[in-house]
Design an enzyme around this catalytic site. Structure first.
Site, PDB file in Angstrom:
ATOM      1  N   GLY B  69       0.824  -1.196   0.000  1.00  0.00           N
ATOM      2  CA  GLY B  69       0.000   0.000   0.000  1.00  0.00           C
ATOM      3  C   GLY B  69       0.863   1.254   0.000  1.00  0.00           C
ATOM      4  N   THR B  70       1.961   1.196   0.746  1.00  0.00           N
ATOM      5  CA  THR B  70       2.875   2.342   0.796  1.00  0.00           C
ATOM      6  C   THR B  70       3.378   2.689  -0.605  1.00  0.00           C
ATOM      7  OG1 THR B  70       3.565   1.814   3.038  1.00  0.00           O
ATOM      8  CG2 THR B  70       5.099   3.119   1.726  1.00  0.00           C
ATOM      9  N   GLN B 177      -7.898   1.538   4.871  1.00  0.00           N
ATOM     10  CA  GLN B 177      -8.642   1.054   6.027  1.00  0.00           C
ATOM     11  C   GLN B 177     -10.068   0.649   5.700  1.00  0.00           C
ATOM     12  OE1 GLN B 177      -7.526   0.243   8.921  1.00  0.00           O
ATOM     13  NE2 GLN B 177      -5.446   1.031   8.625  1.00  0.00           N
ATOM     14  N   SER B 194      -4.251  -1.638   0.365  1.00  0.00           N
ATOM     15  CA  SER B 194      -3.223  -2.571   0.809  1.00  0.00           C
ATOM     16  C   SER B 194      -3.875  -3.867   1.246  1.00  0.00           C
ATOM     17  CB  SER B 194      -2.482  -1.937   1.997  1.00  0.00           C
ATOM     18  OG  SER B 194      -1.584  -2.859   2.559  1.00  0.00           O
ATOM     19  N   HIS B 196      -2.931  -6.555   2.969  1.00  0.00           N
ATOM     20  CA  HIS B 196      -2.814  -7.165   4.301  1.00  0.00           C
ATOM     21  C   HIS B 196      -3.696  -6.460   5.327  1.00  0.00           C
ATOM     22  CE1 HIS B 196      -0.003  -4.437   6.545  1.00  0.00           C
ATOM     23  NE2 HIS B 196       0.160  -3.978   5.328  1.00  0.00           N
ATOM     24  N   CYS B 320       5.555   7.814  23.743  1.00  0.00           N
ATOM     25  CA  CYS B 320       6.494   6.853  24.315  1.00  0.00           C
ATOM     26  C   CYS B 320       6.571   5.572  23.482  1.00  0.00           C
ATOM     27  CB  CYS B 320       6.101   6.517  25.742  1.00  0.00           C
ATOM     28  SG  CYS B 320       4.369   6.074  25.893  1.00  0.00           S
TER      29      CYS B 320
END
Lengths: 471, 471
Positions: B69-70, B177, B194, B196, B320
């Site tokens: 997808g990227t 998505q 994408s 996956h 974080c």
């Protein structure tokens, strides 16, 4: 049904299949995530990287996985060139690199860089000295394949790598065709490969960049694979690629010897069985599984279809098998016959002696059939001298003109062969042709038939190729 | 062991596994070759393209397969921008696009283009009017996701596509998505996805470019996939991607309703069970399977580890959990709390009601444990007003200064919560912090605790955040 095009893509190795299936359950998650599915995926990815790096002969942190060998080459070339843009803008490549390298070079040239192509000899190999002579001060990167994908000739990588090293130029080695057989020797800087060439799955390439090599990845940033290959990793395929590379390496010595003997048989028997054939590529310094030959007066596409009907899958560098109607750049760079070109690349762990014998059994009849269909000169023979009862030269026929405009390979050469008997010895015939293959095949025909190729000149339409009858 | 991170990568759908295994034997050869293995591979590829195009809602010749997808996004953005370079150099994107879009935008900016980010509301959605207002004459391309990957909010794609169409600007929709749930509505020009994300295998992205959209592929030339995606196609994975997309679509209505109800339960119950929680994203116009919330005074990474130990795999947009120590750009653009952020994305065909109940059962205790470990203010409650027995304001304490330099999220907010009781009502406290998360979390804390966020100003080290005690 023998598959003889392993240099394009090899069937999936059983170990690759097994590893792929086993890792589908463990390798689908994002390896950058900290939860258990991600950790499992990361473990598989790390182990595959170690195995692949071991086979390549580099450190795991020097190796990234890409989605294909093509993308490994594109990323490697552009990253290395950008990393050394202060040194210079020159890219040196051999004239017989894979199209992925040449396309990367074209893109570099389009962006303002310069590209130097190093010529090859008639076997398709570069001379280390000639290659080294092109490595000027402003050279940012040099590329050399480990072995040629069309004719199997091995390149003198070790010597070229030494020359590059002494001049401080990084060398990128496209090892797509050879990595199954062993690591690339010599002090290379970058290396690329493609898993489906060694029986791994589609979708996996390798890019190794030695520590210390300046490298600036191009394209949008991406945090995966050290920023050198964008997109979510295909871990099951990567695992299968690494496992199968290890497996083929374990059997490489024996399998290489077995296939080498089969190729030797093809190299020896084809010219005996089929008249007017040129076997190309280095007979000794070559890949174990690849042999290429060209058949005079034969249409490559028709021969491929006939071989396919007979159950043999091969490929060809003839112009008629290319959408651009241009013969393969490799055959052109070597200056060898392109018509009726056949590349046989035996499938490791699959091709049998019987397959080769069957091939040698059907090939002569198929070639003869194609020649007959295209009206090639009858009963041609490589050694038969032309009749000496040729017409006397006359002033009026200083140069016979043969108009083949609009006719495609192999017709211009067939027509030339038909009229040569009418040309007085010592006089010339001019062949008009607008077929790109003629540029290669008319000189090659002259070499094979013992006639003199005088040269080419422009014509109102197409190109005029001048041939002098010597005998 | 419930996997709650399907928005990162979904486990392989059974249909994908079956199709992958079935096509390993037929799909490994080069589909550009004319022999039988090549023809078989081509048939598989063509059939997969038709199935995928049908699901996307485009013509097969408008759709190419990419390795991720990227890469579909990178190729789509760069190709569309280059195709319209004469129109202008402006790229318009929403502020909450996937990083692949934003990285492509950064690369465009680095190459001399300009980028306009359209802001989103507190739910993470763009306003169609605001988006349309940015589409000036010199706009080469606009990008908008179909739904946000971090908070699940659906974007008004149909309205934005209409605005784009009326102004002649092509719209690229990142449908990563949402494609499992249905085709993207509206008159888009380019679409990416994408495999996956919908339970297909890794290694397959989609790029659809409508006929008539100007498109100039970037990077080195390559003849595969209409020149829009370089490298040998991974046909078994492509077949599996197309087959699984069809399979998930067949069950999309029922599965969507089932997961939507489970997410509604999480959205309702989490704030009841856990004090000081902000559930973010649109409660109605959203993906069926994604819910995101942030927990005040909680370290996201610690909470993720605790959830992982309890068997729940989730992800987080907290600083974080990022290597850059910057909170997710989505949460920043929305202006919502980032500390203790948890994204739950339920796995279609996998997550059960019991999984969700178990999650709701363990979450309160885990959050309380993390808060205790980090010394968060005890027995916090969203509705409890601050004690009115606060010290009287005095001249000397015009602004208390709280030095949290060098401390990371969630400590600055915890320290603020601890000292607020010492600040006279109406007076301010200045928090010094060099933690990027403070910029988001201190204002968010103020909103949640009913205090006034006055603003930030530069400081000798870090940033000074000024908060006025209101109650």
């Amino acid at each position: 049904m023998p598959y003889f095009d392993a240099a394009s893509a090899a069937p999936l190795h059983p170990v690759a299949r097994q590893a792929l299936q086993a890792s589908l359950d463990e390798g689908w998650a994002d390896p950058a995530r900290l939860y258990r599915e991600g950790r499992r995926a990361r473990l598989l990815l790390d182990a595959a990287r170690e195995a692949a790096a071991d086979a390549v002969g580099c450190r795991p942190d020097e190796l990234v996985f890409t989605p294909s060998g093509t993308q490994a080459i594109h990323a490697g070339v552009s990253g290395a060139l950008a990393g050394r843009r202060r040194v210079g803008r020159r890219l040196v490549v051999s004239a017989v690199e894979h199209s992925a390298v040449l396309h990367a070079a074209e893109a570099w040239e389009a962006a303002g860089g310069s590209v130097t192509e190093v010529a090859v000899d008639r076997h398709g190999a570069v001379a280390p000295d000639a290659y080294a002579a092109e490595l000027g001060k402003a050279t940012a990167l040099a590329c050399l394949q480990s072995a040629n994908h069309e004719v199997g000739t091995e390149q003198p990588v070790r010597e070229v790598a030494e020359a590059c090293r002494s001049l401080g130029v990084p060398l990128l080695v496209d090892a797509a065709q050879s990595l199954a057989w062993g690591p690339v020797e010599g002090d290379w800087s970058l290396l690329t490969a493609s898993a489906h060439k060694w029986g791994g799955p589609s979708g996996v390439g390798l890019l190794a960049v030695r520590k210390g090599v300046r490298f600036a990845p191009q394209g949008p940033a991406d945090e995966r694979e050290s920023g050198r290959s964008a997109g979510f990793q295909n871990i099951p395929a990567i695992v299968a690629a690494a496992a199968s590379l290890r497996a083929v390496r374990a059997q490489a010595a024996a399998e290489s010897a077995r296939l080498r003997a089969l190729v030797d048989r093809i190299r020896a028997r084809v010219p005996e069985l089929v008249p007017d054939v040129e076997v190309v590529g280095d007979p000794v310094r070559r890949l174990p599984h690849v042999v290429t030959f060209s058949c005079l007066y034969v249409d490559g596409e028709t021969l491929l279809h006939e071989l396919d009907r007979a159950g043999f899958s091969v490929s060809s560098g003839s112009s008629c098998t290319s959408s651009t109607l241009i013969p393969s750049h490799v055959l052109r760079a070597m200056g060898v016959l392109s018509e009726g070109n056949v590349r046989v690349s035996l499938a490791p762990f699959d091709t049998s002696e019987e397959d080769v014998d069957r091939f040698l059994g059907v090939l002569p009849g198929l070639v003869a059939g194609v020649r007959e269909r295209f009206g090639a000169p009858a009963s041609v023979s490589a050694s038969r001298p032309e009749s000496s009862a040729s017409p006397e030269p006359s002033e009026a026929s200083e140069s016979l003109v043969l108009d083949t405009l609009g006719r495609r390979c192999p017709i211009p050469v067939i027509e030339l062969a038909k009229v040569i008997g009418e040309v007085p010895v010592g006089r010339t015939v001019t062949v008009l042709s607008d077929d790109e293959a003629a540029r290669l095949d008319i000189p090659a025909w002259c070499g094979m038939r013992g006639q003199e190729y005088v040269g080419e000149r422009g014509a109102e339409a197409g190109v005029a190729y001048v041939v002098r009858r010597l005998r």
